[in-house]
Enzyme design. Structure first.
Site, PDB file in Angstrom:
ATOM      1  CB  VAL A 104      -0.947  -0.001   1.217  1.00 43.96           C
ATOM      2  CG1 VAL A 104      -1.735   1.309   1.282  1.00 43.96           C
ATOM      3  CG2 VAL A 104      -1.900  -1.192   1.166  1.00 43.96           C
TER       4      VAL A 104
ATOM      5  CG  HIS B  60      -0.611   2.083  -5.578  1.00 43.21           C
ATOM      6  ND1 HIS B  60      -1.448   3.171  -5.483  1.00 43.21           N
ATOM      7  CD2 HIS B  60      -0.759   1.593  -6.841  1.00 43.21           C
ATOM      8  CE1 HIS B  60      -2.085   3.333  -6.629  1.00 43.21           C
ATOM      9  NE2 HIS B  60      -1.696   2.388  -7.467  1.00 43.21           N
ATOM     10  CD  GLU B  61      -2.135   5.608  -1.274  1.00 46.70           C
ATOM     11  OE1 GLU B  61      -2.346   6.796  -0.986  1.00 46.70           O
ATOM     12  OE2 GLU B  61      -2.835   4.970  -2.087  1.00 46.70           O
ATOM     13  CB  SER B  62       4.487   7.622  -0.868  1.00 43.65           C
ATOM     14  OG  SER B  62       5.037   6.515  -0.145  1.00 43.65           O
TER      15      SER B  62
END
Length: 430
Positions: free
Chosen positions: A258, A261-263
């Site tokens: 997660v 994918h976010e940062s």
């Protein structure tokens, strides 16, 4: 594709054919006893016939005395090679080549047949590891060619990006369950009817989506970059992800997926909408979770994992894993308000709001004026939420293959299903 048991005494058992068998057993109202045998034992185990169904991504074979269900899938054998090597154009170009293949597989039988037809074709049958290990050896240029099932290629490209299939080695073959030489007539008839029905009633489509629906999302550049970041950046953050698992029970590799994918694991990331940090938290969510500094990676990771659990807890009790996690991650992306609006929309459209397979179709509708103008929550980029979840599933699969499970888990650890590799031969009993 067939059967795999997670590590540990209480590890969950997964696999496409496994789940299909469970659905068949539930329909019959019986339990299942699984007896797992290695590829070298599979043929003799089938010949003895001490089972009700045999499933190992099997084709009917040449023994007319062994009955089978109708085709559940179709497959064929392919040759895979490194993209830097010259492509082979036809079967005759296999002359003087060495092809590696998993021992006991359908591809091994195909290659033995071709070795009788092609001059100096050498076949090496590998009896250890799995087909993904063999493809990894191909990616590292340790072997030149590998024979695979065509369904493996897209899965393999998630882990080894510089390989691809070139030659078709066989005609399409059916994948069936073997019923043995003298099956119970009633059971055999029910198995045949089940195998035919799941092609059309959505059962098979849902299971294929569960295991393979996300494998086409990442391209070669995405996978290559991620594998590089696993080597260079993840070691600096691993302890924070593992701490998050200890507190929340979520597999640390999922939290890491997660975050990537976010940062892209950038603790200082900031978007134009104001979300910040490695888990890209909004200011409101950070305040709700007691985060004093969104740019502190440890705080952000722990808060992000806690937030995922909160979103999972908001779902009805009947939502099962892995759908529960995928739905929560969609809510993580678009917010619980928009996500609940999508669930309401699913209900209005007679779709199952508890199933990720159904919500993948519903969420993109949140960006259509004819839809969002009717919803209190307004417009949302639901299509982006679908892409987020599917990408995270792929990143998670890659991390599961490359990173060890962390054993210090909390009491609320829930089973997670990632992409499963090619399992051993399977024999099962009622």
């Amino acid at each position: 594709m067939t059967y795999q048991q997670e590590d540990g005494e209480n590890g969950s058992t997964t696999g496409l054919e496994h789940d299909l068998i469970e659905a068949f057993a539930q329909e019959l109202g019986v339990g299942v006893e699984y007896v797992v045998v290695g590829p070298d034992e599979l043929e003799s185990s089938i010949a003895r016939g001490r089972y009700h169904l045999a499933a190992a991504w099997l084709s009917p074979g040449n023994n007319p005395g062994v009955q089978a269900t109708p085709a559940i899938f179709q497959s064929r054998d392919m040759l895979m090679q490194h993209e830097a090597s010259l492509p082979l154009e036809d079967l005759s170009s296999l002359a003087d080549k060495t092809v590696h293949v998993m021992a006991g597989s359908r591809q091994a039988a195909t290659m033995r047949r071709l070795a009788k037809e092609v001059a100096n074709l050498r076949v090496v049958e590998v009896g250890s590891g799995d087909v993904l290990d063999l493809i990894e050896s191909l990616g590292n240029r340790e072997v030149d060619y590998v024979a695979i099932d065509q369904n493996i290629e897209e899965i393999a490209n998630q882990f080894t990006p510089y390989v691809h299939s070139t030659l078709t080695l066989s005609e399409p073959e059916p994948i069936v369950w073997l019923l043995g030489p003298s099956p119970n007539p009633e059971l055999a008839e029910k198995a045949r009817a089940f195998a035919e029905r799941v092609q059309h009633d959505g059962t098979l489509a849902k299971l294929e989506d569960r295991y393979f629906g996300h494998v086409r999302r990442l391209n070669q550049a995405d996978v290559t970059k991620f594998l590089g970041q696993i080597e260079t950046t993840l070691p600096k953050l691993r302890r924070y992800f593992q701490d998050a698992q200890t507190v929340t029970g979520i597999d640390w590799r999922l939290v890491a997926a997660v975050a990537y994918h976010e940062s892209h694991w950038d603790a200082n990331a900031t978007s134009f909408t104001g979300v910040r940090g490695i888990m890209m938290l909004t200011e409101e969510t950070a305040d709700r979770l007691g985060v004093s500094n969104r740019l502190n990676p440890r705080e952000s990771i722990l808060a992000g994992a806690r937030y995922i659990n909160m979103l999972k807890d908001n779902l009805p009790d009947e939502v099962q894993e892995p759908d529960r996690t995928w739905l929560a991650l969609a809510a993580y992306n678009i917010g619980p308000g928009h996500f609940n609006a999508a669930r309401t929309l699913a209900q209005q459209m007679n779709a199952d709001g508890n199933a990720w397979f159904e919500m993948k179709r519903i969420l993109p509708l949140l960006s259509k004026p004819s839809v969002y103008q009717r919803l209190k929550a307004g417009r949302a980029r639901g299509g982006e939420a679908v892409i987020l979840v599917e990408n995270i599933r792929s990143y998670y699969d890659i991390l599961v293959r490359n990173e060890e499970r962390y054993l210090a888990v909390s009491s609320r650890m829930e089973g997670m299903v990632g992409m499963q590799g090619d399992g051993p031969g399977l024999k099962l009993k009622k």
